[in-house]
Write a protein that holds these residues in place. Structure first.
Motif, PDB file in Angstrom:
ATOM      1  N   THR A 159      -2.713  -9.872   5.483  1.00  0.00           N
ATOM      2  CA  THR A 159      -4.025  -9.362   5.720  1.00  0.00           C
ATOM      3  C   THR A 159      -4.772 -10.429   6.655  1.00  0.00           C
ATOM      4  OG1 THR A 159      -4.063  -7.992   3.722  1.00  0.00           O
ATOM      5  CG2 THR A 159      -6.216  -8.559   4.713  1.00  0.00           C
ATOM      6  N   GLN A 160      -4.488 -11.664   6.007  1.00  0.00           N
ATOM      7  CA  GLN A 160      -5.376 -12.920   6.766  1.00  0.00           C
ATOM      8  C   GLN A 160      -4.974 -12.990   7.986  1.00  0.00           C
ATOM      9  OE1 GLN A 160      -4.662 -16.155   4.005  1.00  0.00           O
ATOM     10  NE2 GLN A 160      -6.495 -15.839   2.838  1.00  0.00           N
ATOM     11  N   PHE A 161      -3.518 -12.804   8.198  1.00  0.00           N
ATOM     12  CA  PHE A 161      -2.825 -13.089   9.730  1.00  0.00           C
ATOM     13  C   PHE A 161      -3.535 -12.140  10.584  1.00  0.00           C
ATOM     14  CE2 PHE A 161       0.301 -11.447  12.932  1.00  0.00           C
ATOM     15  CZ  PHE A 161       0.720 -12.830  13.561  1.00  0.00           C
ATOM     16  N   LEU A 162      -3.679 -10.652  10.183  1.00  0.00           N
ATOM     17  CA  LEU A 162      -3.942  -9.513  10.694  1.00  0.00           C
ATOM     18  C   LEU A 162      -5.611  -9.950  11.351  1.00  0.00           C
ATOM     19  CD1 LEU A 162      -2.089  -6.672   9.304  1.00  0.00           C
ATOM     20  CD2 LEU A 162      -1.714  -7.780  11.286  1.00  0.00           C
ATOM     21  N   GLN A 163      -6.354 -10.156  10.211  1.00  0.00           N
ATOM     22  CA  GLN A 163      -7.733 -10.424  10.497  1.00  0.00           C
ATOM     23  C   GLN A 163      -8.122 -11.486  11.542  1.00  0.00           C
ATOM     24  OE1 GLN A 163     -10.549  -8.938   9.677  1.00  0.00           O
ATOM     25  NE2 GLN A 163      -9.140  -7.292   8.688  1.00  0.00           N
ATOM     26  N   THR A 164      -7.166 -12.635  11.428  1.00  0.00           N
ATOM     27  CA  THR A 164      -7.481 -13.747  12.282  1.00  0.00           C
ATOM     28  C   THR A 164      -6.914 -13.410  13.802  1.00  0.00           C
ATOM     29  OG1 THR A 164      -5.486 -14.949  11.755  1.00  0.00           O
ATOM     30  CG2 THR A 164      -7.799 -15.543  10.714  1.00  0.00           C
ATOM     31  N   SER A 165      -6.030 -12.563  13.873  1.00  0.00           N
ATOM     32  CA  SER A 165      -5.359 -12.017  15.181  1.00  0.00           C
ATOM     33  C   SER A 165      -6.139 -11.350  16.008  1.00  0.00           C
ATOM     34  CB  SER A 165      -4.159 -11.266  15.010  1.00  0.00           C
ATOM     35  OG  SER A 165      -3.147 -12.380  14.308  1.00  0.00           O
ATOM     36  N   LYS A 166      -7.141 -10.741  15.299  1.00  0.00           N
ATOM     37  CA  LYS A 166      -8.046  -9.563  15.987  1.00  0.00           C
ATOM     38  C   LYS A 166      -8.907 -10.453  16.983  1.00  0.00           C
ATOM     39  CE  LYS A 166      -8.792  -6.643  12.414  1.00  0.00           C
ATOM     40  NZ  LYS A 166      -9.933  -6.105  11.586  1.00  0.00           N
ATOM     41  N   ALA A 174       2.616  -4.433   2.652  1.00  0.00           N
ATOM     42  CA  ALA A 174       1.670  -4.244   3.687  1.00  0.00           C
ATOM     43  C   ALA A 174       0.304  -4.636   3.373  1.00  0.00           C
ATOM     44  CB  ALA A 174       1.504  -2.579   4.013  1.00  0.00           C
ATOM     45  N   ASP A 175       0.328  -4.609   1.923  1.00  0.00           N
ATOM     46  CA  ASP A 175      -1.027  -5.364   1.426  1.00  0.00           C
ATOM     47  C   ASP A 175      -1.239  -6.765   0.820  1.00  0.00           C
ATOM     48  OD1 ASP A 175       0.426  -4.796  -0.638  1.00  0.00           O
ATOM     49  OD2 ASP A 175      -1.079  -3.754  -1.905  1.00  0.00           O
ATOM     50  N   ALA A 176       0.019  -7.636   1.285  1.00  0.00           N
ATOM     51  CA  ALA A 176       0.092  -8.859   0.922  1.00  0.00           C
ATOM     52  C   ALA A 176      -1.206  -9.912   1.626  1.00  0.00           C
ATOM     53  CB  ALA A 176       1.332  -9.245   1.611  1.00  0.00           C
ATOM     54  N   GLU A 177      -1.809 -10.451   0.828  1.00  0.00           N
ATOM     55  CA  GLU A 177      -2.907 -11.343   1.381  1.00  0.00           C
ATOM     56  C   GLU A 177      -2.695 -12.116   2.508  1.00  0.00           C
ATOM     57  OE1 GLU A 177      -5.994 -14.917  -0.099  1.00  0.00           O
ATOM     58  OE2 GLU A 177      -5.005 -13.293  -1.772  1.00  0.00           O
ATOM     59  N   GLU A 178      -1.444 -12.690   2.540  1.00  0.00           N
ATOM     60  CA  GLU A 178      -0.949 -13.684   3.772  1.00  0.00           C
ATOM     61  C   GLU A 178      -0.962 -12.794   4.859  1.00  0.00           C
ATOM     62  OE1 GLU A 178       2.517 -16.458   5.131  1.00  0.00           O
ATOM     63  OE2 GLU A 178       2.874 -15.161   3.747  1.00  0.00           O
ATOM     64  N   VAL A 220       0.825  -1.151  -0.062  1.00  0.00           N
ATOM     65  CA  VAL A 220       0.032  -0.175   0.252  1.00  0.00           C
ATOM     66  C   VAL A 220       0.979   1.125  -0.077  1.00  0.00           C
ATOM     67  CG1 VAL A 220      -1.715   1.169   1.286  1.00  0.00           C
ATOM     68  CG2 VAL A 220      -1.714  -1.278   1.243  1.00  0.00           C
ATOM     69  N   LYS A 221       0.927   1.926  -1.154  1.00  0.00           N
ATOM     70  CA  LYS A 221       1.917   2.972  -1.201  1.00  0.00           C
ATOM     71  C   LYS A 221       3.323   2.898  -0.799  1.00  0.00           C
ATOM     72  CE  LYS A 221      -1.961   6.437  -0.539  1.00  0.00           C
ATOM     73  NZ  LYS A 221      -2.551   7.474   0.287  1.00  0.00           N
ATOM     74  N   GLY A 222       3.778   1.716  -1.171  1.00  0.00           N
ATOM     75  CA  GLY A 222       4.982   1.273  -1.180  1.00  0.00           C
ATOM     76  C   GLY A 222       5.266   0.936   0.319  1.00  0.00           C
ATOM     77  N   VAL A 223       4.363   0.666   1.337  1.00  0.00           N
ATOM     78  CA  VAL A 223       4.633   0.330   2.691  1.00  0.00           C
ATOM     79  C   VAL A 223       5.242  -1.228   2.729  1.00  0.00           C
ATOM     80  CG1 VAL A 223       3.556   0.026   4.907  1.00  0.00           C
ATOM     81  CG2 VAL A 223       2.862   2.087   3.486  1.00  0.00           C
ATOM     82  N   VAL A 224       6.127  -1.362   3.564  1.00  0.00           N
ATOM     83  CA  VAL A 224       6.411  -2.656   3.704  1.00  0.00           C
ATOM     84  C   VAL A 224       6.526  -2.739   5.230  1.00  0.00           C
ATOM     85  CG1 VAL A 224       8.687  -3.934   3.693  1.00  0.00           C
ATOM     86  CG2 VAL A 224       8.073  -2.386   1.864  1.00  0.00           C
ATOM     87  N   MET A 225       5.866  -4.136   5.463  1.00  0.00           N
ATOM     88  CA  MET A 225       5.955  -4.347   7.037  1.00  0.00           C
ATOM     89  C   MET A 225       7.124  -5.560   7.203  1.00  0.00           C
ATOM     90  SD  MET A 225       3.259  -2.750   8.272  1.00  0.00           S
ATOM     91  CE  MET A 225       2.673  -3.683   9.811  1.00  0.00           C
ATOM     92  N   PHE A 226       7.364  -5.998   8.368  1.00  0.00           N
ATOM     93  CA  PHE A 226       8.237  -7.109   8.793  1.00  0.00           C
ATOM     94  C   PHE A 226       7.524  -8.100   9.540  1.00  0.00           C
ATOM     95  CE2 PHE A 226      10.739  -3.237   7.903  1.00  0.00           C
ATOM     96  CZ  PHE A 226      11.596  -3.804   6.883  1.00  0.00           C
ATOM     97  N   VAL A 227       7.877  -9.181   9.067  1.00  0.00           N
ATOM     98  CA  VAL A 227       7.103 -10.531   9.880  1.00  0.00           C
ATOM     99  C   VAL A 227       8.278 -11.450  10.231  1.00  0.00           C
ATOM    100  CG1 VAL A 227       5.244 -10.232   8.351  1.00  0.00           C
ATOM    101  CG2 VAL A 227       6.851 -11.984   7.573  1.00  0.00           C
ATOM    102  N   ARG A 228       7.668 -12.351  11.280  1.00  0.00           N
ATOM    103  CA  ARG A 228       8.552 -13.641  11.535  1.00  0.00           C
ATOM    104  C   ARG A 228       7.507 -14.660  11.320  1.00  0.00           C
ATOM    105  NH1 ARG A 228       9.481 -13.438  17.925  1.00  0.00           N
ATOM    106  NH2 ARG A 228       7.626 -14.434  17.772  1.00  0.00           N
TER     107      ARG A 228
END
Length: 120
Positions: free
Chosen positions: A45-52, A39-43, A7-15
């Motif tokens: 997004t799914q992780f963030l949704q299920t973590s709520k 930041a808009d990777a489907e994987e 999203v607008k070039g936003v990059v997140m970091f994961v473990r």
């Protein structure tokens, strides 16, 4: 690996855990959370949704339902000539028109009328 232009070039970091599934997310690269992902990777997004928490997901669902209720209330007030569409702020008019246009397209694709809509 997902492309790094999110999203607008936003990059997140994961473990990732031993199965390769995301188990932690950070906006900044930190120890052990250092794999870049868009930041808009489907994987992600799914992780963030299920973590709520369940309560937060229920509140978000309720918000979606209330949006439709409020839209119906506004339409009712306009139909009953209690307010005029042009009495609404321009931003509200644009949002209502945009929603109606999208809903008409979706309903038209399925051959439904607005009265046939499924509950949210």
């Amino acid at each position: 690996m997902a492309p790094l232009s999110g999203v607008k070039g936003v990059v997140m970091f994961v473990r990732r855990d031993s199965n390769g599934d995301i188990c932690a997310v950070s906006r900044e690269m930190i120890a052990e959370v250092d794999e870049p992902i868009a930041a808009d990777a489907e994987e992600l997004t799914q992780f963030l949704q299920t973590s709520k928490p369940e309560a937060q997901r229920a509140l978000e669902q309720s918000d979606l339902q209330m949006a439709r209720v409020m839209e119906d209330v506004v339409n009712l007030l306009i139909d009953k000539s209690i307010i005029r569409f042009t009495d609404l702020p321009l931003a509200a008019q644009q949002k209502l028109l945009g929603r109606r246009e999208v809903r008409d397209q979706v309903l038209g694709n399925f051959g439904w009328s607005d009265e046939d809509h499924l509950s949210l």
